[in-house]
Motif scaffolding. Structure first.
Motif, PDB file in Angstrom:
ATOM      1  N   LYS A 522       0.835  -1.210   0.000  1.00 31.19           N
ATOM      2  CA  LYS A 522       0.000   0.000   0.000  1.00 31.19           C
ATOM      3  C   LYS A 522       0.864   1.252   0.000  1.00 31.19           C
ATOM      4  O   LYS A 522       0.587   2.216  -0.731  1.00 31.19           O
ATOM      5  CB  LYS A 522      -0.918  -0.025   1.219  1.00 31.19           C
ATOM      6  N   ILE A 523       1.924   1.253   0.800  1.00 33.53           N
ATOM      7  CA  ILE A 523       2.827   2.412   0.843  1.00 33.53           C
ATOM      8  C   ILE A 523       3.496   2.618  -0.499  1.00 33.53           C
ATOM      9  O   ILE A 523       3.572   3.745  -1.016  1.00 33.53           O
ATOM     10  CB  ILE A 523       3.880   2.227   1.955  1.00 33.53           C
ATOM     11  N   LEU A 524       3.979   1.525  -1.097  1.00 26.79           N
ATOM     12  CA  LEU A 524       4.657   1.642  -2.388  1.00 26.79           C
ATOM     13  C   LEU A 524       3.706   2.148  -3.477  1.00 26.79           C
ATOM     14  O   LEU A 524       4.083   2.974  -4.313  1.00 26.79           O
ATOM     15  CB  LEU A 524       5.253   0.291  -2.785  1.00 26.79           C
ATOM     16  N   THR A 525       2.471   1.666  -3.455  1.00 26.58           N
ATOM     17  CA  THR A 525       1.481   2.148  -4.422  1.00 26.58           C
ATOM     18  C   THR A 525       1.241   3.638  -4.224  1.00 26.58           C
ATOM     19  O   THR A 525       1.137   4.401  -5.201  1.00 26.58           O
ATOM     20  CB  THR A 525       0.168   1.372  -4.271  1.00 26.58           C
ATOM     21  N   GLY A 526       1.193   4.063  -2.985  1.00 22.85           N
ATOM     22  CA  GLY A 526       1.019   5.479  -2.700  1.00 22.85           C
ATOM     23  C   GLY A 526       2.195   6.333  -3.151  1.00 22.85           C
ATOM     24  O   GLY A 526       2.029   7.530  -3.423  1.00 22.85           O
ATOM     25  N   MET A 527       3.355   5.725  -3.242  1.00 25.55           N
ATOM     26  CA  MET A 527       4.539   6.438  -3.734  1.00 25.55           C
ATOM     27  C   MET A 527       4.573   6.537  -5.253  1.00 25.55           C
ATOM     28  O   MET A 527       5.429   7.227  -5.814  1.00 25.55           O
ATOM     29  CB  MET A 527       5.805   5.723  -3.256  1.00 25.55           C
ATOM     30  N   GLY A 528       3.658   5.842  -5.915  1.00 28.62           N
ATOM     31  CA  GLY A 528       3.614   5.903  -7.361  1.00 28.62           C
ATOM     32  C   GLY A 528       4.073   4.644  -8.062  1.00 28.62           C
ATOM     33  O   GLY A 528       4.167   4.621  -9.298  1.00 28.62           O
ATOM     34  N   TYR A 529       4.369   3.583  -7.323  1.00 29.78           N
ATOM     35  CA  TYR A 529       4.798   2.336  -7.948  1.00 29.78           C
ATOM     36  C   TYR A 529       3.596   1.536  -8.446  1.00 29.78           C
ATOM     37  O   TYR A 529       2.530   1.513  -7.811  1.00 29.78           O
ATOM     38  CB  TYR A 529       5.571   1.461  -6.960  1.00 29.78           C
ATOM     39  N   LYS A 530       3.807   0.869  -9.567  1.00 28.71           N
ATOM     40  CA  LYS A 530       2.890  -0.175 -10.005  1.00 28.71           C
ATOM     41  C   LYS A 530       3.442  -1.484  -9.462  1.00 28.71           C
ATOM     42  O   LYS A 530       4.496  -1.953  -9.893  1.00 28.71           O
ATOM     43  CB  LYS A 530       2.812  -0.219 -11.534  1.00 28.71           C
ATOM     44  N   VAL A 531       2.774  -2.042  -8.483  1.00 25.72           N
ATOM     45  CA  VAL A 531       3.232  -3.270  -7.826  1.00 25.72           C
ATOM     46  C   VAL A 531       2.363  -4.424  -8.300  1.00 25.72           C
ATOM     47  O   VAL A 531       1.134  -4.354  -8.240  1.00 25.72           O
ATOM     48  CB  VAL A 531       3.151  -3.142  -6.291  1.00 25.72           C
ATOM     49  N   GLN A 532       2.999  -5.472  -8.776  1.00 22.87           N
ATOM     50  CA  GLN A 532       2.203  -6.585  -9.303  1.00 22.87           C
ATOM     51  C   GLN A 532       2.921  -7.906  -9.135  1.00 22.87           C
ATOM     52  O   GLN A 532       4.148  -7.965  -8.983  1.00 22.87           O
ATOM     53  CB  GLN A 532       1.875  -6.346 -10.776  1.00 22.87           C
ATOM     54  N   GLY A 533       2.140  -8.977  -9.140  1.00 22.08           N
ATOM     55  CA  GLY A 533       2.709 -10.312  -9.186  1.00 22.08           C
ATOM     56  C   GLY A 533       3.254 -10.578 -10.573  1.00 22.08           C
ATOM     57  O   GLY A 533       3.254  -9.708 -11.447  1.00 22.08           O
ATOM     58  N   ASP A 534       3.694 -11.806 -10.786  1.00 24.74           N
ATOM     59  CA  ASP A 534       4.359 -12.108 -12.042  1.00 24.74           C
ATOM     60  C   ASP A 534       3.880 -13.453 -12.566  1.00 24.74           C
ATOM     61  O   ASP A 534       3.896 -14.454 -11.841  1.00 24.74           O
ATOM     62  CB  ASP A 534       5.876 -12.162 -11.812  1.00 24.74           C
ATOM     63  N   PRO A 535       3.465 -13.511 -13.841  1.00 32.32           N
ATOM     64  CA  PRO A 535       3.023 -14.794 -14.387  1.00 32.32           C
ATOM     65  C   PRO A 535       4.117 -15.843 -14.441  1.00 32.32           C
ATOM     66  O   PRO A 535       3.829 -17.030 -14.560  1.00 32.32           O
ATOM     67  CB  PRO A 535       2.542 -14.425 -15.800  1.00 32.32           C
ATOM     68  N   ASN A 536       5.386 -15.413 -14.349  1.00 35.54           N
ATOM     69  CA  ASN A 536       6.483 -16.377 -14.340  1.00 35.54           C
ATOM     70  C   ASN A 536       6.628 -17.080 -12.991  1.00 35.54           C
ATOM     71  O   ASN A 536       7.346 -18.067 -12.884  1.00 35.54           O
ATOM     72  CB  ASN A 536       7.809 -15.685 -14.683  1.00 35.54           C
ATOM     73  N   TRP A 537       6.009 -16.518 -11.928  1.00 37.07           N
ATOM     74  CA  TRP A 537       6.070 -17.190 -10.640  1.00 37.07           C
ATOM     75  C   TRP A 537       5.288 -18.494 -10.753  1.00 37.07           C
ATOM     76  O   TRP A 537       4.293 -18.549 -11.470  1.00 37.07           O
ATOM     77  CB  TRP A 537       5.472 -16.298  -9.554  1.00 37.07           C
ATOM     78  N   PRO A 538       5.654 -19.623 -10.086  1.00 44.02           N
ATOM     79  CA  PRO A 538       6.548 -19.663  -8.942  1.00 44.02           C
ATOM     80  C   PRO A 538       8.022 -19.887  -9.248  1.00 44.02           C
ATOM     81  O   PRO A 538       8.791 -20.099  -8.324  1.00 44.02           O
ATOM     82  CB  PRO A 538       6.006 -20.855  -8.139  1.00 44.02           C
ATOM     83  N   ILE A 539       8.408 -19.871 -10.510  1.00 43.41           N
ATOM     84  CA  ILE A 539       9.798 -20.223 -10.791  1.00 43.41           C
ATOM     85  C   ILE A 539      10.493 -19.059 -11.483  1.00 43.41           C
ATOM     86  O   ILE A 539      10.547 -18.993 -12.702  1.00 43.41           O
ATOM     87  CB  ILE A 539       9.885 -21.502 -11.650  1.00 43.41           C
ATOM     88  N   TRP A 540      10.994 -18.111 -10.703  1.00 43.80           N
ATOM     89  CA  TRP A 540      11.832 -17.069 -11.278  1.00 43.80           C
ATOM     90  C   TRP A 540      13.223 -17.626 -11.562  1.00 43.80           C
ATOM     91  O   TRP A 540      13.820 -17.343 -12.580  1.00 43.80           O
ATOM     92  CB  TRP A 540      11.961 -15.902 -10.306  1.00 43.80           C
ATOM     93  N   GLY A 541      13.727 -18.410 -10.633  1.00 45.94           N
ATOM     94  CA  GLY A 541      15.057 -18.982 -10.783  1.00 45.94           C
ATOM     95  C   GLY A 541      15.463 -19.715  -9.530  1.00 45.94           C
ATOM     96  O   GLY A 541      15.045 -19.363  -8.418  1.00 45.94           O
ATOM     97  N   TYR A 542      16.269 -20.769  -9.710  1.00 42.03           N
ATOM     98  CA  TYR A 542      16.696 -21.601  -8.589  1.00 42.03           C
ATOM     99  C   TYR A 542      18.102 -21.175  -8.150  1.00 42.03           C
ATOM    100  O   TYR A 542      19.094 -21.528  -8.771  1.00 42.03           O
ATOM    101  CB  TYR A 542      16.746 -23.067  -9.012  1.00 42.03           C
ATOM    102  N   GLY A 543      18.198 -20.409  -7.072  1.00 46.58           N
ATOM    103  CA  GLY A 543      19.502 -20.000  -6.561  1.00 46.58           C
ATOM    104  C   GLY A 543      20.269 -21.186  -6.006  1.00 46.58           C
ATOM    105  O   GLY A 543      19.687 -22.151  -5.499  1.00 46.58           O
ATOM    106  N   ALA A 544      21.595 -21.115  -6.106  1.00 44.43           N
ATOM    107  CA  ALA A 544      22.469 -22.162  -5.568  1.00 44.43           C
ATOM    108  C   ALA A 544      23.677 -21.471  -4.945  1.00 44.43           C
ATOM    109  O   ALA A 544      24.402 -20.753  -5.634  1.00 44.43           O
ATOM    110  CB  ALA A 544      22.914 -23.114  -6.674  1.00 44.43           C
ATOM    111  N   GLY A 545      23.875 -21.681  -3.642  1.00 41.41           N
ATOM    112  CA  GLY A 545      24.934 -20.925  -2.983  1.00 41.41           C
ATOM    113  C   GLY A 545      25.686 -21.699  -1.925  1.00 41.41           C
ATOM    114  O   GLY A 545      25.216 -22.720  -1.410  1.00 41.41           O
ATOM    115  N   ILE A 546      26.856 -21.178  -1.596  1.00 40.93           N
ATOM    116  CA  ILE A 546      27.716 -21.726  -0.555  1.00 40.93           C
ATOM    117  C   ILE A 546      28.218 -20.557   0.284  1.00 40.93           C
ATOM    118  O   ILE A 546      28.658 -19.539  -0.253  1.00 40.93           O
ATOM    119  CB  ILE A 546      28.915 -22.493  -1.145  1.00 40.93           C
ATOM    120  N   LEU A 547      28.160 -20.706   1.597  1.00 37.61           N
ATOM    121  CA  LEU A 547      28.729 -19.728   2.521  1.00 37.61           C
ATOM    122  C   LEU A 547      29.864 -20.405   3.275  1.00 37.61           C
ATOM    123  O   LEU A 547      29.718 -21.545   3.727  1.00 37.61           O
ATOM    124  CB  LEU A 547      27.658 -19.215   3.486  1.00 37.61           C
ATOM    125  N   VAL A 548      30.976 -19.709   3.425  1.00 38.28           N
ATOM    126  CA  VAL A 548      32.190 -20.288   4.013  1.00 38.28           C
ATOM    127  C   VAL A 548      32.384 -19.776   5.442  1.00 38.28           C
ATOM    128  O   VAL A 548      32.351 -18.571   5.686  1.00 38.28           O
ATOM    129  CB  VAL A 548      33.422 -19.939   3.159  1.00 38.28           C
TER     130      VAL A 548
END
Length: 580
Positions: A522-548
């Protein structure tokens, strides 16, 4: 003006040394711990192949080659030898390098090859069929990396992939879902349908076995003869023949002239952490660093993960950076990339000065003068007992690429030519509106968002990270970094956390479910943003990481954490992080 908007003004006056505010992500499992080596990929059999190589004494590059060839068998929607990609390497002595084995435009390609006689793009021409295929680079890239930085014989590294192609592998739920989603695309090509669909035309299901004898034979030929088997022998001949028969322009000379490039990585520093990432022809490293440089001037930890303030600043930094990505960057053999300017901290300060803390920017106001990649990619992260680290992202572009297989090869071919600018100002499949710098030319490499990244701290490995995701690769990788460094998440939480994305055009903030609370939206919309979901969801991308050194920053700073902590995106049903 809403009272909530005052927090940016207050936050900017505060020091950056606040303790991170960590949101709870109860659904995330604990990171996988290991002391000697870690492999994280989108398919468990490929992960196992990489770990087995490390256990036999191979280094991280050896494991990467084994994983790459195995993924070509067990994750054919993106794993490939008919596509190409990037590899970022940091060796145990602290040296870093980048290997570009991305696809190249055929010699017969032209700037207007996907336009009709009126100068308009022909729908599907850059995505569907042999005219969309770029010259593959994976085989050349893996062999280049193995010869220069690996320690094991090619035959040993390719054996797991050959065995799984020849004998078959049993599909789990994630594998079966992949084939189910791609069935309609694959059935259009007779050779592909014969491999990936059952005789009744239905996709293979969970618990069923998939064998690929033609692919096994192609891999065996490469194993025995090296890249010549692919680029100069019967495999290239078969692909060229199929291309000619089906309206493509691939020629034998395209394969014979393919060359791998070794380049200097892009580097930058964010809050004392050294980022090592992909240079042009990837936009990934440059744009990640540009965004980080902008955000470094704000106290994100204090503002908090998911707050309207943090999302606003991230969206604006993304907006400015994607303008630069889409208009200024391209293949370094063809255009002069303004990398030094884009990475300049003073340039980041100029961008910050133009960000209104209370209002959304307007993308059309940033229109460059010269303007008129989802799960189709895969990433894997590896580190070995000596501290050699490798990040690899490679792709067929669209899921299963063109969906075409040259008869007898078993090799799915890419549709990477869509990553070029078919016409300035016209969006590609990821909605990216790009410019002249990325126009099609013979032997040119299309601009990419792939961002295999390695991060160090005080000269020691800290993080290995990357993701698939088309135009979202950059922001997925970026947000994993921010989640660890600024928001105190462990590596699994950092990768699993819901994401936001802004790519300049379309002028919208895309958000995964639960990325924004109702109040924040709601705040972001009030700031002028167009906020929306994405038809590509649920798979934007599969992250793969390692922390040392620990599962999160707090544990690393205290000491006593596991040496390696691996995480595969919980969205990846077939993926696995495994160490020893």
């Amino acid at each position: 003006m809403p009272h909530a908007r005052s927090t940016i003004a207050v936050g900017l006056a505060l020091a950056l040394a606040f303790a991170p505010l960590t949101p709870a992500f109860a659904a995330s499992p604990a990171p996988i711990e290991a002391e000697h080596g870690m492999v994280v990929t989108t398919q468990h059999l490929a992960t196992q192949a990489g770990v087995d190589v490390l256990k036999k004494g191979g280094n991280a590059v050896d494991a990467a080659v084994a994983v790459g060839y195995t993924l070509a068998v067990v994750w054919p929607e993106a794993g490939n030898i008919g596509g190409g990609g990037f590899m970022t390497i940091r060796t145990k002595d602290g040296k870093s390098t980048f290997i570009d084995f991305r696809e190249r435009a055929p010699l017969a390609s032209t700037k207007t090859m996907y336009l009709d006689d009126k100068g308009n793009p022909v729908k599907g021409a850059s995505m569907d069929g042999y005219l969309a295929v770029g010259v593959p680079g994976s085989v050349a890239g893996f062999e280049y990396a193995r010869e220069k930085y690996g320690t094991m014989a090619r035959q040993d590294l390719m054996e797991p992939g050959i065995r799984l192609a020849r004998d078959g592998f049993v599909l789990n739920q994630g594998d079966a879902a992949s084939f189910r989603d791609g069935a309609d695309w694959l059935k259009r090509d007779t050779a592909a349908a014969a491999i990936y669909l059952k005789p009744d035309g239905k996709p293979y299901g969970t618990g069923e076995k998939l064998a690929q004898p033609d692919l096994a034979a192609s891999l065996e030929a490469i194993s025995q003869q090296g890249p010549d088997a692919f680029y100069e022998g019967p495999i290239a001949d078969a692909i060229v023949k199929a291309s000619a028969a089906k309206g493509g322009i691939l020629a034998k000379a395209d394969f014979e002239q393919y060359k791998v490039r070794e380049l200097k990585p892009v580097t930058c520093n964010y809050r004392g952490y050294d980022i090592i990432s992909s240079p042009p022809p990837s936009s990934g490293g440059v744009i990640i660093c540009e965004i980080l440089n902008v955000l470094e001037g704000y106290p994100l930890s204090y503002l908090g993960w998911g707050s309207a303030d943090t999302v606003h600043l991230m969206a604006e930094a993304m907006r400015y950076a994607y303008v630069d990505r889409n208009s200024a960057l391209g293949d370094p053999d063809f255009v002069k990339n303004p990398v030094d300017h884009l990475l300049d901290k003073n340039y980041a300060a100029e961008i910050r000065a133009n960000i209104n803390p209370y209002r959304a920017g307007v993308s059309q106001d940033l229109m460059p003068r010269d303007l008129g990649e989802p799960r189709e990619t895969t990433h894997f992260s590896i580190i070995d007992n000596d501290g050699n680290a490798v990040a690899v992202t490679y792709t067929l572009n669209g899921s299963f690429g063109t969906g075409a297989v040259a008869p007898g090869t078993g090799i799915l071919l890419n549709n990477e030519m869509d990553d070029f600018t078919s016409k300035p100002g016209v969006p590609n499949q990821f909605g990216l509106v790009q410019g002249e710098a990325n126009a099609i030319a013979p032997k040119k490499t299309p601009l990419s968002s792939m961002s295999p990244t390695i991060i160090t701290k005080d000269g020691k490995p800290f993080m290995v990270i990357g993701s698939p995701g088309g135009s979202r690769i950059i922001t997925i990788t970026l947000e994993a970094i921010l989640n660890v460094i600024d928001h105190g998440m462990d590596i699994q939480e950092a990768i699993d956390a819901p994401r936001i994305h802004h790519q300049w055009l379309p002028d919208a903030v895309y958000a995964e479910p639960h990325a924004l609370s109702p109040d924040t939206g709601k705040i972001l919309t009030g700031m002028g943003y167009k906020v929306q979901g994405d038809p590509n969801w649920p798979i934007w991308g599969y992250g793969a990481g390692i922390l040392v050194g620990g599962k999160d920053l707090a544990q690393i700073q205290k000491g006593g954490g596991a040496r390696y902590n691996g995480a595969i995106d919980s969205r990846a049903a077939s993926g696995e992080a495994l160490g020893y």
